[in-house]
Design an enzyme around this catalytic site. Structure first.
Site, PDB file in Angstrom:
ATOM      1  CD  GLU A 100      -2.639   1.257   2.627  1.00 48.01           C
ATOM      2  OE1 GLU A 100      -3.038   0.155   3.052  1.00 48.01           O
ATOM      3  OE2 GLU A 100      -2.915   2.342   3.182  1.00 48.01           O
ATOM      4  CD  GLU A 131      -3.277   7.599   5.229  1.00 51.97           C
ATOM      5  OE1 GLU A 131      -4.272   6.925   5.571  1.00 51.97           O
ATOM      6  OE2 GLU A 131      -2.104   7.329   5.574  1.00 51.97           O
TER       7      GLU A 131
END
Length: 341
Positions: A229, A234
């Site tokens: 990932e 974020e």
């Protein structure tokens, strides 16, 4: 008498044969090894290498990006698929197996082409030829105890006035207290190595968790975190203006993931450019052109395969934290997303 003479003759021959020693093969060592590299100035990624050594019969090249090649002549042109700085090593071998080695460092420029983009210019739902949807709450709140129910409604994901809006809404929906959207290019577009650039304005509200990220295309067969990932961006509504860039893989995932942060200003009121640069040797995270975290990529990590793109706005969860009591709705706006190779 003839028999005795024959025996004596044969015995003498055998004694002479047993006493004869085989000569040992001569040991030859490569000497005077030189390595020259000429980097093309046309941004093609081509580099011409010339290795020479006395007594060498072959040359083994390590181009510094996981690619190896045996070159009998020592002369080879290699085309690097990605820009970067590489340490190239060559091992010269002689006919008797002796070796000598030499290294050099090169910096390669590679012009990249746009291979995928969405400028979000057409009003309505996100382009179905590029984007699909994850629907529902997922297992354990998508594995993070998130609170939203992801839908494919225009209420939660729509394009207007030149930007994509992913909107989280406080509402009771199929047993959840919030709705939002999670769109992805799985089975529509994936790529290996390159640069992702996203221009976005982030949502306001404690408990919001916007993300632009990627998963390995083999997730359906090897699951997570084996698929790898890459979290390009974020943000926590409870930590205003702190941008996260992170990778997850079997040795580093969850709370032990390999990540970094950068504090910016006006993340929720202005558009900023979030970038990830990825090749066989590194993964870099940038905000507005500034690198804030670099991960070394190796052949043992799952970051040498195709990945697909995901954009979503989660609520709460293990990363987003508690949602403030007065929350009503929040929107992440994306001006564009572009992939270059």
């Amino acid at each position: 008498m003839k028999y005795i003479l024959s025996v004596i003759t044969i015995g003498s021959f055998l004694l002479l044969s047993c006493g004869k020693k085989e000569s040992a093969p001569s040991v030859v060592t490569p000497t005077n090894l030189t390595l020259n590299a000429v980097v093309s100035t046309d941004n093609s990624g081509n580099v011409a290498f010339t290795a020479t050594a006395t007594n060498a019969t072959t040359y083994d090249y390590d181009f510094g990006n996981g690619v190896f090649q045996t070159v009998p002549s020592g002369i080879v042109t290699y085309k690097y698929p990605a820009a970067g700085t590489y340490t190239v090593n060559v091992i010269a071998k002689s006919s008797s197996g002796q070796t000598a080695s030499k290294s050099t460092q090169i910096t390669v420029a590679v012009a990249q082409s746009l291979v995928f983009s969405d400028e979000f210019d057409a009003n309505g739902a996100p382009d179905p030829s590029k984007w699909g949807y994850d629907i529902g709450t997922g297992s354990g709140g998508w594995g993070n105890n998130e609170l939203q129910y992801y839908t494919n409604r225009l209420d939660n994901a729509f394009v207007s006035n030149g930007t994509l809006k992913i909107k989280a809404i406080k509402e009771n929906f199929s047993g959840s207290a919030y709705t939002s959207a999670r769109i992805l290019t799985q089975n529509k577009f994936s790529f290996k190595y390159g640069k992702v650039e996203v221009k976005a304005k982030l949502p306001v509200g404690v408990g919001t968790w916007p993300a632009v990220w990627m998963l390995g295309s083999n997730i359906t067969t090897v699951s997570w975190p084996a698929c790898g990932e890459i979290d390009i961006m974020e943000h926590k509504g409870s930590q205003l203006n702190k941008i996260y860039g992170t990778v997850h893989h079997p040795a580093r995932f969850g709370g032990n993931a390999d990540g970094g942060t950068r504090d910016i200003t006006n993340a929720t009121t202005e558009f900023h450019i979030y970038t990830m640069e990825w090749n066989a040797t590194s993964i870099k995270f940038l905000v507005d052109g500034n690198v804030f975290h670099t991960v070394a990529n190796t052949s043992s990590l799952p970051f040498n395969q195709n990945f697909f793109l995901i954009m979503n706005l989660a609520m709460g969860g293990t990363f987003g934290g508690a949602v403030e009591s007065g929350f009503n709705n929040a929107t992440m706006e994306i001006d564009y997303i572009r992939v270059y190779q």
